[in-house]
Design a protein around this motif. Structure first.
Motif, PDB file in Angstrom:
ATOM      1  N   ALA A 177      33.854  47.789  38.794  1.00  0.00           N
ATOM      2  CA  ALA A 177      34.358  46.894  39.846  1.00  0.00           C
ATOM      3  C   ALA A 177      34.805  47.670  41.078  1.00  0.00           C
ATOM      4  O   ALA A 177      34.830  47.123  42.182  1.00  0.00           O
ATOM      5  CB  ALA A 177      35.500  46.034  39.315  1.00  0.00           C
ATOM      6  N   TRP A 178      35.167  48.930  40.904  1.00  0.00           N
ATOM      7  CA  TRP A 178      35.575  49.779  42.026  1.00  0.00           C
ATOM      8  C   TRP A 178      34.391  50.425  42.738  1.00  0.00           C
ATOM      9  O   TRP A 178      34.546  50.926  43.848  1.00  0.00           O
ATOM     10  CB  TRP A 178      36.509  50.881  41.544  1.00  0.00           C
ATOM     11  CG  TRP A 178      37.908  50.441  41.318  1.00  0.00           C
ATOM     12  CD1 TRP A 178      38.477  50.033  40.141  1.00  0.00           C
ATOM     13  CD2 TRP A 178      38.948  50.367  42.295  1.00  0.00           C
ATOM     14  NE1 TRP A 178      39.793  49.704  40.340  1.00  0.00           N
ATOM     15  CE2 TRP A 178      40.110  49.909  41.653  1.00  0.00           C
ATOM     16  CE3 TRP A 178      39.017  50.644  43.658  1.00  0.00           C
ATOM     17  CZ2 TRP A 178      41.321  49.714  42.317  1.00  0.00           C
ATOM     18  CZ3 TRP A 178      40.229  50.460  44.331  1.00  0.00           C
ATOM     19  CH2 TRP A 178      41.352  50.003  43.660  1.00  0.00           C
ATOM     20  N   ILE A 201      32.446  44.866  44.372  1.00  0.00           N
ATOM     21  CA  ILE A 201      33.378  45.225  45.450  1.00  0.00           C
ATOM     22  C   ILE A 201      33.506  44.095  46.472  1.00  0.00           C
ATOM     23  O   ILE A 201      34.600  43.757  46.903  1.00  0.00           O
ATOM     24  CB  ILE A 201      32.932  46.526  46.161  1.00  0.00           C
ATOM     25  CG1 ILE A 201      33.123  47.735  45.252  1.00  0.00           C
ATOM     26  CG2 ILE A 201      33.673  46.721  47.468  1.00  0.00           C
ATOM     27  CD1 ILE A 201      32.498  49.014  45.804  1.00  0.00           C
ATOM     28  N   TRP A 245      36.197  41.290  45.870  1.00  0.00           N
ATOM     29  CA  TRP A 245      37.642  41.432  45.701  1.00  0.00           C
ATOM     30  C   TRP A 245      38.305  42.510  46.569  1.00  0.00           C
ATOM     31  O   TRP A 245      39.466  42.388  46.907  1.00  0.00           O
ATOM     32  CB  TRP A 245      37.976  41.716  44.229  1.00  0.00           C
ATOM     33  CG  TRP A 245      37.668  43.122  43.795  1.00  0.00           C
ATOM     34  CD1 TRP A 245      36.491  43.602  43.330  1.00  0.00           C
ATOM     35  CD2 TRP A 245      38.563  44.226  43.818  1.00  0.00           C
ATOM     36  NE1 TRP A 245      36.582  44.935  43.056  1.00  0.00           N
ATOM     37  CE2 TRP A 245      37.854  45.346  43.339  1.00  0.00           C
ATOM     38  CE3 TRP A 245      39.907  44.381  44.194  1.00  0.00           C
ATOM     39  CZ2 TRP A 245      38.433  46.610  43.230  1.00  0.00           C
ATOM     40  CZ3 TRP A 245      40.485  45.642  44.070  1.00  0.00           C
ATOM     41  CH2 TRP A 245      39.754  46.736  43.596  1.00  0.00           C
ATOM     42  N   MET A 246      37.611  43.563  46.932  1.00  0.00           N
ATOM     43  CA  MET A 246      38.263  44.714  47.577  1.00  0.00           C
ATOM     44  C   MET A 246      38.287  44.564  49.091  1.00  0.00           C
ATOM     45  O   MET A 246      37.263  44.695  49.751  1.00  0.00           O
ATOM     46  CB  MET A 246      37.544  46.007  47.172  1.00  0.00           C
ATOM     47  CG  MET A 246      38.276  47.252  47.566  1.00  0.00           C
ATOM     48  SD  MET A 246      37.498  48.665  46.743  1.00  0.00           S
ATOM     49  CE  MET A 246      37.769  49.920  47.977  1.00  0.00           C
ATOM     50  N   VAL A 265      36.073  47.910  34.519  1.00  0.00           N
ATOM     51  CA  VAL A 265      37.009  48.046  35.640  1.00  0.00           C
ATOM     52  C   VAL A 265      36.508  49.122  36.598  1.00  0.00           C
ATOM     53  O   VAL A 265      36.525  48.937  37.821  1.00  0.00           O
ATOM     54  CB  VAL A 265      38.441  48.344  35.137  1.00  0.00           C
ATOM     55  CG1 VAL A 265      39.383  48.592  36.307  1.00  0.00           C
ATOM     56  CG2 VAL A 265      38.945  47.187  34.279  1.00  0.00           C
ATOM     57  N   PHE A 287      44.430  42.843  43.170  1.00  0.00           N
ATOM     58  CA  PHE A 287      44.344  43.110  41.733  1.00  0.00           C
ATOM     59  C   PHE A 287      44.315  41.818  40.907  1.00  0.00           C
ATOM     60  O   PHE A 287      43.744  41.805  39.825  1.00  0.00           O
ATOM     61  CB  PHE A 287      45.484  44.014  41.268  1.00  0.00           C
ATOM     62  CG  PHE A 287      45.388  45.434  41.792  1.00  0.00           C
ATOM     63  CD1 PHE A 287      44.210  45.933  42.338  1.00  0.00           C
ATOM     64  CD2 PHE A 287      46.485  46.270  41.741  1.00  0.00           C
ATOM     65  CE1 PHE A 287      44.125  47.231  42.825  1.00  0.00           C
ATOM     66  CE2 PHE A 287      46.408  47.569  42.206  1.00  0.00           C
ATOM     67  CZ  PHE A 287      45.231  48.051  42.753  1.00  0.00           C
ATOM     68  N   LEU A 315      40.725  41.107  41.101  1.00  0.00           N
ATOM     69  CA  LEU A 315      40.022  42.082  40.263  1.00  0.00           C
ATOM     70  C   LEU A 315      40.102  41.681  38.794  1.00  0.00           C
ATOM     71  O   LEU A 315      39.101  41.694  38.079  1.00  0.00           O
ATOM     72  CB  LEU A 315      40.614  43.476  40.476  1.00  0.00           C
ATOM     73  CG  LEU A 315      40.128  44.584  39.548  1.00  0.00           C
ATOM     74  CD1 LEU A 315      38.621  44.796  39.678  1.00  0.00           C
ATOM     75  CD2 LEU A 315      40.896  45.873  39.830  1.00  0.00           C
ATOM     76  N   LYS A 316      41.293  41.298  38.345  1.00  0.00           N
ATOM     77  CA  LYS A 316      41.483  40.898  36.947  1.00  0.00           C
ATOM     78  C   LYS A 316      40.618  39.677  36.609  1.00  0.00           C
ATOM     79  O   LYS A 316      39.921  39.659  35.591  1.00  0.00           O
ATOM     80  CB  LYS A 316      42.959  40.612  36.673  1.00  0.00           C
ATOM     81  CG  LYS A 316      43.262  40.319  35.199  1.00  0.00           C
ATOM     82  CD  LYS A 316      44.761  40.288  34.965  1.00  0.00           C
ATOM     83  CE  LYS A 316      45.119  39.995  33.526  1.00  0.00           C
ATOM     84  NZ  LYS A 316      44.777  41.070  32.593  1.00  0.00           N
TER      85      LYS A 316
END
Length: 166
Positions: A25-26, A32, A35-36, A22, A149, A152-153
């Motif tokens: 992923a940030w 990134i 999803w972000m 996790v 999110f 992200l999941k």
């Protein structure tokens, strides 16, 4: 001078993967951009220098426009804590602070997300106007993160995101 105030958004999510995945992923550009603030097929720029003082940037192209999100890393403690600023300069020079804390669980991990949202006041606002704006800004921001999110999941647990078709 623009009057502002701060409202705080707190969210929690659980993931069926280790905290390291996790956290990655940030901070990892390849993750990134999926999803972000963006989707892989609309992403034009994804940059990340995950170190104190390092910067990050996302440029997403939607409906003929570029949307740019930028920030600076303030705390980088893999795999449990990340603090960074968030700004969309095309809309405002104000920035929010975001804190992501990831705690390992017996199985997987739990992410605690906090955003200190800077709310711009309109002239002549009374206290109830400010409170209403806080709730509206928090609700809109929470909705945006909720959808991110979900992506992200999917990304950390399956390796891919199934984007909805609108």
């Amino acid at each position: 001078m623009t009057k502002t105030s701060i409202t705080t958004l707190n969210m929690k999510r659980e993931f069926d993967v280790p905290a390291e995945k996790v956290f990655d992923a940030w901070t990892n550009v390849e993750m990134i951009k999926k999803w972000m603030f963006t989707m892989e097929h609309t992403n034009k720029v994804a940059k990340s220098e995950p170190r104190v003082g390092g910067t990050w940037e996302i440029v997403d192209h939607r409906d003929g426009k570029d949307y740019r999100a930028i920030g600076e890393y303030k705390v980088v403690e893999p795999p449990t804590k990340l603090v960074f600023t968030f700004q969309m300069p095309q809309f405002s020079d104000l920035e929010d602070d975001i804190t992501v804390e990831i705690q390992p669980l017996e199985s997987g991990c739990e992410m605690s997300f906090t955003q200190e949202i800077t709310v711009i006041h309109e002239e002549g606002w009374a206290e109830e106007d400010i409170e209403k704006a806080h709730e509206e800004w928090k609700k809109e921001t929470e909705q945006g993160w909720h959808y991110m999110f979900l992506g992200l999941k999917q990304l950390v647990e399956t390796g891919k995101i199934i984007y909805p078709s609108f």
